[in-house]
Scaffold this active site. Structure first.
Site, PDB file in Angstrom:
ATOM      1  N   HIS A  64     126.665  35.388 -81.088  1.00 56.56           N
ATOM      2  CA  HIS A  64     126.248  35.913 -79.781  1.00 56.56           C
ATOM      3  C   HIS A  64     124.924  36.666 -79.838  1.00 56.56           C
ATOM      4  CE1 HIS A  64     130.601  35.202 -79.418  1.00 56.56           C
ATOM      5  NE2 HIS A  64     130.301  34.878 -78.175  1.00 56.56           N
TER       6      HIS A  64
ATOM      7  N   ASP B 101     128.620  36.299 -86.230  1.00 57.01           N
ATOM      8  CA  ASP B 101     128.711  36.329 -84.776  1.00 57.01           C
ATOM      9  C   ASP B 101     127.573  35.501 -84.162  1.00 57.01           C
ATOM     10  OD1 ASP B 101     128.913  36.932 -82.093  1.00 57.01           O
ATOM     11  OD2 ASP B 101     129.142  39.095 -82.388  1.00 57.01           O
TER      12      ASP B 101
ATOM     13  N   CYS C  79     129.254  29.472 -77.885  1.00 63.26           N
ATOM     14  CA  CYS C  79     129.595  30.216 -79.104  1.00 63.26           C
ATOM     15  C   CYS C  79     130.532  29.438 -80.034  1.00 63.26           C
ATOM     16  CB  CYS C  79     130.166  31.589 -78.770  1.00 63.26           C
ATOM     17  SG  CYS C  79     131.578  31.600 -77.647  1.00 63.26           S
TER      18      CYS C  79
END
Length: 380
Positions: free
Chosen positions: A266, A264, A83
């Site tokens: 993820h 993000d 990430c």
């Protein structure tokens, strides 16, 4: 609108709307100023413009089924560990977009701009792409991070600084400020390049991606730093903040009120190649690099280990940034986010410009805390 363009827009809508069945709560409907990379919006009047701006950002996420990293038995996905590497790709990708296409360039589903595609290809999940997950992960070994290990903001900045030196087309310089201090003359020496192609000696400025790693608290964000951090998003040179929640890397691109707006990484998507966007598969891969709706969270929930990022395309922009920092982050604040100085502090050991910032820190007699790992930040 031509048929091909209409069909592409339909693919775009289907791609995003399949996972968004109701109107998202991505942007608060308030008159409070909203900032995205130094651009000011009003959510009541500019909602679609805000979303267009957000969607135009390169969104790098976990990928699966790419060529193994580190040999035939290596990682074929970065899910669970990549990430922060993806956040590093996002800040560098945005720097290249701004540098080569400008702040007012916006992506659309039908975009086939050759410069945009050239930038995107540099981040594809292959061994050959200069800023791929493969290159970042393998270069991280030199920073003490084995492939598959989680990076922090400082480590990814140091890795990108190395990689960008080998990609001449990018025409970008990365400087990672040490000890919470921006040294003006060090940066100017780094960015100035002599052009001897003409009879008159001309000094050119290499666009600068400035990264300032910070730790704004021990285990949670110290409220004293929040006003200064919010001001950073308002500077026209802003390139956001690499950070996140504890053990959860996010790329913060703006703020509104007491909330920060972020992309993000993820989400796990299939690996693929955009090439020239000539078929449905390539179009779909291009769509997967753009997030229609950003997320937001309270700024107090941010992990205190961050890296503040700025892009200065010209020396005048860098001079302006230094003045903005002085006027907004240093003079009015009792505890500034970081310092700015013309010359390298006399206590620092003088090192040649070619020596990396990390090596300079290791030879400095004043820096008691090394910054070559992400658990070792100087507390401001």
């Amino acid at each position: 609108m031509c048929i091909a363009r209409r069909d592409m827009d339909c693919v775009y809508e289907a791609y995003f709307e399949s996972n968004n069945h109701c109107e998202p709560d991505d942007i608060p409907r308030l008159s409070t100023p909203l900032w995205i990379f130094g651009k000011k919006y009003n959510a009541l009047d500019d909602l679609e413009k805000i979303r267009q701006d957000i969607t135009s950002k390169l969104w790098f996420t976990y990928r699966k089924n790419f060529v193994p990293i580190g040999g035939d038995n290596g990682y074929v996905s970065d899910k669970g560990w990549g990430c922060m590497l993806r956040c590093g790709q996002m800040v560098l990708g945005q720097a290249l977009l701004f540098s080569h296409l400008g702040r007012d360039w916006f992506w659309e589903p039908g975009t086939k701009d050759s410069i945009y595609l050239k930038i995107l290809k540099r981040f594809e999940d292959s061994r050959q792409a200069p800023f791929s997950i493969h290159q970042i992960a393998l270069t991280g070994i030199s920073e003490g991070k084995s492939v598959g290990h989680w990076f922090g903001p400082n480590t990814v900045a140091q890795v990108l600084k190395r990689l960008v030196q080998y990609d001449e087309w990018s025409s970008l310089v990365i400087h990672v400020a040490l000890d919470n201090t921006i040294v003006i003359n060090d940066i100017k020496e780094l960015c100035r390049r002599n052009d001897i192609s003409t009879k008159l000696l001309k000094v050119n400025w290499m666009p600068l991606l400035l990264v300032v790693p910070l730790r704004l608290g021990l285990t949670e964000m110290n409220p004293i730093y929040i006003p200064g951090l919010k001001k950073c998003f308002q500077f026209r040179q802003s390139l956001g903040v690499i950070g996140g929640k504890p053990n959860l890397a996010l790329y913060f691109i703006g703020c509104v009120g007491n909330e920060v707006i972020y992309l993000d990484p993820h989400t796990t998507q299939r690996a693929g190649f955009v090439n020239n966007k000539e078929n449905e598969s390539e179009i779909e891969i291009d769509l997967s690099y753009h997030c229609k709706y950003a997320s937001r969270m309270n700024i107090n929930s941010m992990d205190p280990s961050i890296a503040v990022c700025f892009l200065c395309k010209t020396e005048a922009e860098f001079n302006d940034l230094c003045q903005l920092i002085q006027d907004n982050l240093i003079i009015p604040e009792t505890q500034p986010l970081f310092e700015i100085t013309l010359e390298r502090p006399t206590q620092w050991v003088s090192v040649p410009p070619s020596v990396s910032d990390v090596e300079a820190a290791e030879t400095s007699s004043i820096i008691a805390v090394r910054i070559d790992s992400d658990s070792d930040f100087e507390i401001v």
